[in-house]
Write a protein that holds these residues in place. Structure first.
Motif, PDB file in Angstrom:
ATOM      1  N   GLY A 111      47.010  35.974  44.269  1.00  0.00           N
ATOM      2  CA  GLY A 111      45.657  36.096  44.791  1.00  0.00           C
ATOM      3  C   GLY A 111      45.074  37.493  44.686  1.00  0.00           C
ATOM      4  N   ASP A 112      45.729  38.367  43.945  1.00  0.00           N
ATOM      5  CA  ASP A 112      45.316  39.775  43.865  1.00  0.00           C
ATOM      6  C   ASP A 112      44.229  39.950  42.810  1.00  0.00           C
ATOM      7  OD1 ASP A 112      45.077  42.481  43.896  1.00  0.00           O
ATOM      8  OD2 ASP A 112      47.137  42.933  43.310  1.00  0.00           O
ATOM      9  N   VAL A 113      42.979  39.618  43.164  1.00  0.00           N
ATOM     10  CA  VAL A 113      41.873  39.775  42.220  1.00  0.00           C
ATOM     11  C   VAL A 113      41.496  41.246  42.056  1.00  0.00           C
ATOM     12  CG1 VAL A 113      40.906  37.481  42.626  1.00  0.00           C
ATOM     13  CG2 VAL A 113      40.206  39.382  44.085  1.00  0.00           C
ATOM     14  N   GLN A 114      41.914  42.074  42.978  1.00  0.00           N
ATOM     15  CA  GLN A 114      41.596  43.503  42.910  1.00  0.00           C
ATOM     16  C   GLN A 114      42.276  44.146  41.705  1.00  0.00           C
ATOM     17  OE1 GLN A 114      43.532  46.031  45.875  1.00  0.00           O
ATOM     18  NE2 GLN A 114      41.525  46.916  46.358  1.00  0.00           N
ATOM     19  N   THR A 115      43.601  43.976  41.615  1.00  0.00           N
ATOM     20  CA  THR A 115      44.336  44.545  40.489  1.00  0.00           C
ATOM     21  C   THR A 115      43.864  43.944  39.172  1.00  0.00           C
ATOM     22  OG1 THR A 115      46.270  45.013  41.844  1.00  0.00           O
ATOM     23  CG2 THR A 115      46.637  44.779  39.485  1.00  0.00           C
ATOM     24  N   ALA A 116      43.635  42.617  39.177  1.00  0.00           N
ATOM     25  CA  ALA A 116      43.183  41.960  37.954  1.00  0.00           C
ATOM     26  C   ALA A 116      41.858  42.558  37.478  1.00  0.00           C
ATOM     27  CB  ALA A 116      43.046  40.458  38.187  1.00  0.00           C
ATOM     28  N   SER A 117      40.940  42.790  38.397  1.00  0.00           N
ATOM     29  CA  SER A 117      39.629  43.329  38.020  1.00  0.00           C
ATOM     30  C   SER A 117      39.754  44.724  37.430  1.00  0.00           C
ATOM     31  CB  SER A 117      38.711  43.364  39.243  1.00  0.00           C
ATOM     32  OG  SER A 117      38.521  42.077  39.765  1.00  0.00           O
ATOM     33  N   PHE A 118      40.502  45.600  38.090  1.00  0.00           N
ATOM     34  CA  PHE A 118      40.625  46.975  37.609  1.00  0.00           C
ATOM     35  C   PHE A 118      41.408  47.048  36.302  1.00  0.00           C
ATOM     36  CE2 PHE A 118      39.482  48.414  41.955  1.00  0.00           C
ATOM     37  CZ  PHE A 118      38.497  49.321  41.591  1.00  0.00           C
ATOM     38  N   CYS A 119      42.458  46.225  36.180  1.00  0.00           N
ATOM     39  CA  CYS A 119      43.247  46.241  34.942  1.00  0.00           C
ATOM     40  C   CYS A 119      42.377  45.902  33.743  1.00  0.00           C
ATOM     41  CB  CYS A 119      44.392  45.236  35.032  1.00  0.00           C
ATOM     42  SG  CYS A 119      45.812  45.815  35.958  1.00  0.00           S
ATOM     43  N   VAL A 120      41.606  44.826  33.878  1.00  0.00           N
ATOM     44  CA  VAL A 120      40.805  44.377  32.745  1.00  0.00           C
ATOM     45  C   VAL A 120      39.721  45.397  32.421  1.00  0.00           C
ATOM     46  CG1 VAL A 120      39.283  42.569  31.915  1.00  0.00           C
ATOM     47  CG2 VAL A 120      41.302  41.963  33.227  1.00  0.00           C
ATOM     48  N   LEU A 121      39.106  45.961  33.435  1.00  0.00           N
ATOM     49  CA  LEU A 121      38.046  46.934  33.191  1.00  0.00           C
ATOM     50  C   LEU A 121      38.585  48.209  32.553  1.00  0.00           C
ATOM     51  CD1 LEU A 121      35.836  46.656  36.403  1.00  0.00           C
ATOM     52  CD2 LEU A 121      35.242  45.957  34.089  1.00  0.00           C
ATOM     53  N   MET A 122      39.786  48.634  32.977  1.00  0.00           N
ATOM     54  CA  MET A 122      40.314  49.912  32.514  1.00  0.00           C
ATOM     55  C   MET A 122      40.941  49.833  31.136  1.00  0.00           C
ATOM     56  SD  MET A 122      39.674  52.254  34.703  1.00  0.00           S
ATOM     57  CE  MET A 122      40.771  53.508  34.072  1.00  0.00           C
ATOM     58  N   GLY A 123      41.491  48.692  30.775  1.00  0.00           N
ATOM     59  CA  GLY A 123      42.295  48.670  29.553  1.00  0.00           C
ATOM     60  C   GLY A 123      41.950  47.593  28.571  1.00  0.00           C
ATOM     61  N   SER A 124      40.709  47.146  28.528  1.00  0.00           N
ATOM     62  CA  SER A 124      40.359  46.037  27.649  1.00  0.00           C
ATOM     63  C   SER A 124      39.152  46.364  26.801  1.00  0.00           C
ATOM     64  CB  SER A 124      40.034  44.784  28.480  1.00  0.00           C
ATOM     65  OG  SER A 124      41.144  44.397  29.231  1.00  0.00           O
ATOM     66  N   PRO A 125      39.118  45.813  25.600  1.00  0.00           N
ATOM     67  CA  PRO A 125      37.880  45.885  24.812  1.00  0.00           C
ATOM     68  C   PRO A 125      36.812  44.995  25.446  1.00  0.00           C
ATOM     69  CG  PRO A 125      39.519  44.525  23.698  1.00  0.00           C
ATOM     70  CD  PRO A 125      40.214  45.136  24.875  1.00  0.00           C
ATOM     71  N   GLY A 126      35.568  45.201  25.046  1.00  0.00           N
ATOM     72  CA  GLY A 126      34.449  44.542  25.704  1.00  0.00           C
ATOM     73  C   GLY A 126      34.476  43.035  25.651  1.00  0.00           C
ATOM     74  N   ASP A 127      34.974  42.439  24.555  1.00  0.00           N
ATOM     75  CA  ASP A 127      34.921  40.991  24.447  1.00  0.00           C
ATOM     76  C   ASP A 127      35.825  40.313  25.472  1.00  0.00           C
ATOM     77  OD1 ASP A 127      37.068  42.123  23.146  1.00  0.00           O
ATOM     78  OD2 ASP A 127      37.293  40.466  21.727  1.00  0.00           O
ATOM     79  N   VAL A 128      36.931  40.972  25.873  1.00  0.00           N
ATOM     80  CA  VAL A 128      37.828  40.387  26.875  1.00  0.00           C
ATOM     81  C   VAL A 128      37.154  40.362  28.242  1.00  0.00           C
ATOM     82  CG1 VAL A 128      40.014  40.702  28.101  1.00  0.00           C
ATOM     83  CG2 VAL A 128      39.915  41.014  25.624  1.00  0.00           C
ATOM     84  N   VAL A 129      36.392  41.400  28.556  1.00  0.00           N
ATOM     85  CA  VAL A 129      35.722  41.486  29.851  1.00  0.00           C
ATOM     86  C   VAL A 129      34.737  40.339  30.033  1.00  0.00           C
ATOM     87  CG1 VAL A 129      34.270  42.948  31.323  1.00  0.00           C
ATOM     88  CG2 VAL A 129      36.009  43.983  29.869  1.00  0.00           C
ATOM     89  N   LYS A 130      34.231  39.798  28.956  1.00  0.00           N
ATOM     90  CA  LYS A 130      33.247  38.719  29.040  1.00  0.00           C
ATOM     91  C   LYS A 130      33.888  37.351  29.288  1.00  0.00           C
ATOM     92  CE  LYS A 130      29.719  40.943  26.148  1.00  0.00           C
ATOM     93  NZ  LYS A 130      30.387  42.246  26.043  1.00  0.00           N
ATOM     94  N   ASP A 131      35.224  37.279  29.287  1.00  0.00           N
ATOM     95  CA  ASP A 131      35.917  36.021  29.577  1.00  0.00           C
ATOM     96  C   ASP A 131      35.493  35.515  30.964  1.00  0.00           C
ATOM     97  OD1 ASP A 131      38.192  34.300  30.659  1.00  0.00           O
ATOM     98  OD2 ASP A 131      38.865  34.603  28.599  1.00  0.00           O
ATOM     99  N   THR A 132      35.245  34.207  31.074  1.00  0.00           N
ATOM    100  CA  THR A 132      34.760  33.652  32.353  1.00  0.00           C
ATOM    101  C   THR A 132      35.755  33.880  33.486  1.00  0.00           C
ATOM    102  OG1 THR A 132      35.680  31.494  31.720  1.00  0.00           O
ATOM    103  CG2 THR A 132      33.344  31.899  31.250  1.00  0.00           C
ATOM    104  N   ARG A 133      37.060  33.866  33.165  1.00  0.00           N
ATOM    105  CA  ARG A 133      38.053  34.113  34.213  1.00  0.00           C
ATOM    106  C   ARG A 133      37.944  35.537  34.736  1.00  0.00           C
ATOM    107  NH1 ARG A 133      43.101  32.346  30.663  1.00  0.00           N
ATOM    108  NH2 ARG A 133      41.767  33.393  29.129  1.00  0.00           N
ATOM    109  N   VAL A 134      37.761  36.474  33.824  1.00  0.00           N
ATOM    110  CA  VAL A 134      37.635  37.876  34.216  1.00  0.00           C
ATOM    111  C   VAL A 134      36.400  38.071  35.085  1.00  0.00           C
ATOM    112  CG1 VAL A 134      37.288  40.227  33.360  1.00  0.00           C
ATOM    113  CG2 VAL A 134      38.888  38.690  32.183  1.00  0.00           C
ATOM    114  N   GLN A 135      35.296  37.485  34.677  1.00  0.00           N
ATOM    115  CA  GLN A 135      34.075  37.611  35.462  1.00  0.00           C
ATOM    116  C   GLN A 135      34.239  37.002  36.855  1.00  0.00           C
ATOM    117  OE1 GLN A 135      31.274  39.320  34.603  1.00  0.00           O
ATOM    118  NE2 GLN A 135      32.493  39.977  32.841  1.00  0.00           N
ATOM    119  N   CYS A 136      35.002  35.919  36.930  1.00  0.00           N
ATOM    120  CA  CYS A 136      35.258  35.281  38.229  1.00  0.00           C
ATOM    121  C   CYS A 136      36.045  36.217  39.141  1.00  0.00           C
ATOM    122  CB  CYS A 136      36.010  33.965  38.014  1.00  0.00           C
ATOM    123  SG  CYS A 136      36.429  33.103  39.538  1.00  0.00           S
TER     124      CYS A 136
END
Length: 720
Positions: free
Chosen positions: A653-678
């Motif tokens: 249930g740790d959406v905090q780590t998931a959010s920061f991980c994706v923002l810090m270490g991902s190219p832009g197209d991954v950030v647009k994934d619906t799961r990431v946005q959720c």
């Protein structure tokens, strides 16, 4: 009640006594069983309670209805309505005082014999007793008797009417034939109750209407035409609310707007036999249908609305089954003071003590406190301050991290982003994209791998060990943190950092994997002599110093056996490495207690180009299934990385780590994934729920810098 099913009445002034009435009256006392065996003569009602028979009264045959005197004295006086219309006062074997002796056996006789359907004592003036009778064309159906009357028989009453009194009763003063009030001429009365708002108001269920009689002016009445005329009863918690029934339907009335029912409850397939408001719970109505083994409950969440408001109250409907053997219920009675407790009786007089358990309503607080309502009580459960870190709820951890500025400084889990920044100016094209992709894709693209054979440093044996090198493998070692910048594979800075952190076993293992056995022994000796050091490390160092590559040597045989008994995983894999055949290093690669980055770095050094991709693929799948964040090293934050992160969020249930991980270490197209946005939106909502307005604003600013396409809508609100 002769020939009918038994009914049950609870004493109005003794919380442990009730009466069962059918062909006779039986007085019972209910009590706790306790740890001792039940006494002879007691009837078990539940696992905790039993009933004891105190008295039986068989002197009043042809009973149709019974009402218990509402005052404390005399305490066991009952009025019994009979099939011929008489109302008889009787007692239940208690020691009667002088007042009870005067009243005992007194009979109240109507002019014309017909069935008495209902009785109701006036709760204020306890001398008044209302009786409802069947219709007679020349008589009234509602008679209000004054039990203190001294009237002798009226001369107009035939002598045979007087002979209706109890056998052997020759005192004509015990027979009263002149009621205090007569109401409802040429009509029938099926149910009665006094209205609590005024001691002179009587509500009666007549033949075709509900009527309110005001004894101050008996020539007038307020009435409403309805079929729901049976079982009229006033809500003890809201005196303007009345329930009545007809066949299988219950009508709820508001006396302030008496033109029509404010609510009609769901119709039952069988006729109703009883309805009763709970005396301890606001708005809880119990109903019973004929030949049923369940009691149906209607929980009215709100009081009737005032005049002019047509909104219906909210109703929660449920059924309870009091009898464990599914017996048919003849009648029931709420306990007058114990919350939600009732006693039910079956047609064969079997009784059950039953408590209606509340439906518990839960509410989570934004700070992980849990609150729930049960009956009249409100409970709160909050996480203790002294809870161990591993036992704390993830919401508590995320809240504490947010307060400490978590996520705005990069950590190990997004090392890829740092390396990408390091190489951004030096390296363009596909190599840079590989950094974002993780080691899995890096090793697949590996080319130009060379095999080097190196000797052990610090050992007399000059055995060559095969190691593999390539540009991609060096990049993987950097991602694992083993080596720094530059073309040289130099692990010494990494070893020193491990020593500073007191990770002696891990440092020794890394030194050994780099074929420096002398350095490994040095680290172990240093660890043994350090503060809080483990003296057993000296023994391990001694064992290492005797290393030999002879396959049948005693050293190899003993190490292969004893390494399985070692509790520390890094010591175990050291001897697994030394006793393994070249290229067969499963004892190291599949030791789950060893950090993923160390196992991957080892694989990049000692597995060839066919073995390495297979191992990395297998390990990646394991990490994805387990939702292990260490696997990001392998997947990068590509689609595989988002899959892994999804498993992690599902598990923790740790959406905090998931959010920061994706923002810090991902190219832009991954950030647009619906799961990431959720995940990101859920974390923003959490910050709002915690009232961390500034933290949410900082997160949005941070997000917009890393993902320029994201621009949250401007909001203006008053957070007070």
């Amino acid at each position: 009640m002769s020939g009918s099913k038994p009914d049950i009445l609870w004493s109005p002034h003794h919380v442990d006594r009730y009466v069962i009435c059918d062909s006779e009256l039986s007085l019972y006392r209910i009590g706790s069983i306790g740890s001792a065996e039940p006494k002879a003569g007691t009837l078990p009602l539940s696992q905790e309670t039993a009933a004891t028979l105190l008295a039986i009264n068989s002197d009043t045959p042809y009973m149709k209805c019974v009402a218990w005197y509402p005052k404390h004295e005399p305490e066991c006086l009952l009025a019994v309505g009979q099939a011929n219309g008489r109302v008889v006062l009787t007692s239940l074997g208690q020691s009667p005082n002088s007042k009870c002796k005067e009243l005992m056996g007194r009979e109240f006789v109507p002019k014309h014999a017909r069935q008495c359907n209902t009785l109701a004592w006036n709760p204020w003036d306890s001398n008044w007793l209302a009786a409802g009778l069947d219709k007679h064309r020349a008589d009234f159906s509602v008679l209000i008797w004054d039990i203190s009357s001294k009237y002798a028989p009226d001369i107009a009453v035939p002598m045979e009417k007087i002979r209706l009194s109890s056998a052997g009763d020759t005192d004509s003063g015990l027979v009263v034939t002149k009621p205090l009030y007569e109401l409802g001429q040429n009509d029938a009365c099926l149910s009665l109750c006094w209205l609590p708002r005024d001691q002179k108001l009587l509500l009666a269920g007549m033949h075709r209407n509900l009527a309110i009689f005001d004894l101050r002016n008996t020539s007038q009445k307020t009435f409403v035409n309805t079929k729901a005329i049976q079982g009229v009863t006033v809500d003890p918690h809201f005196h303007e609310r009345v329930a009545s029934f007809f066949e299988g339907q219950v009508a709820i009335w508001d006396l302030r707007k008496f033109e029509k029912p404010v609510l009609t409850l769901t119709e039952q397939p069988k006729p109703l036999t009883k309805v009763a408001w709970c005396p301890t719970r606001t708005g809880l109505l119990a109903t019973l249908t004929r030949d049923s083994n369940v009691v149906r409950l209607y929980d009215m969440q709100h009081a009737p609305t005032p005049i002019g408001d047509e909104t219906e109250p909210t109703i929660i409907e449920r059924s309870v089954q009091p009898c464990s053997d599914n017996s048919v219920i003849s009648s029931f009675a709420w306990h007058p003071s114990a919350q939600n407790r009732m006693v039910v009786v079956s047609p064969n007089r079997a009784m059950t003590d039953f408590t209606v358990f509340e439906r518990i309503s839960l509410a989570w607080g934004s700070t992980t406190s849990l609150m729930w309502a049960c009956g009249r009580h409100l409970y709160e459960c909050a996480e203790g301050e002294g809870a161990a870190e591993k036992d704390r709820d993830i919401a508590t951890k995320m809240r504490q991290r947010a307060q400490n500025g978590y996520g705005h400084d990069t950590v190990q889990v997004w090392r890829n982003h740092l390396l990408a920044g390091d190489l951004e100016q030096k390296q363009q094209g596909p190599k840079q994209s590989l950094i974002y992709s993780g080691i899995k894709n890096i090793v697949k693209s590996s080319s130009g791998t060379t095999e080097n054979r190196r000797c052990w440093r610090g050992s007399d044996r000059q055995t060559d060990v095969a190691r593999y090198q390539s540009e991609e493998r060096s990049l993987a070692l950097r991602l694992c943190g083993w080596i720094g910048r530059g073309p040289e594979v130099d692990v010494e800075p990494f070893l020193k950092s491990l020593e500073l952190e007191g990770e002696w076993e891990r440092a020794a293992a890394v030194a050994l994997f780099n074929l420096d056995i002398r350095r490994a022994i040095q680290i172990l000796n240093k660890g043994a002599s350090s503060e809080k050091g483990d003296l057993n490390l000296n023994v391990v160092a001694m064992a290492l110093s005797g290393y030999t590559d002879e396959k049948k040597s005693l050293w190899r045989e003993m190490c292969s056996t004893l390494r399985l008994q070692l509790k520390k995983p890094y010591l175990c894999v050291m001897f697994a490495f030394l006793t393994s055949e070249p290229g067969a290093y499963d004892g190291v690669l599949y030791e789950s207690s060893v950090a993923v980055r160390d196992r991957v770095a080892f694989a990049c050094m000692f597995l060839n180009d066919s073995q390495l991709p297979r191992y990395i693929d297998k390990l990646t799948n394991e990490m994805k299934e387990a939702g292990n964040l260490e696997g990001i090293l392998l997947t990068g934050l590509t689609k595989d990385g988002v899959d892994l992160m999804e498993s992690y969020v599902d598990r923790t249930g740790d959406v905090q780590t998931a959010s920061f991980c994706v923002l810090m270490g991902s190219p832009g197209d991954v950030v647009k994934d619906t799961r990431v946005q959720c995940w990101i939106e859920n974390y923003r909502n959490l910050l709002d729920a915690w009232r961390f307005w500034h933290k949410r604003a900082e997160f949005d600013i941070h997000r917009s810098k890393l993902d320029p396409s994201s621009k949250p809508l401007a909001q203006a609100s008053d957070h007070t």
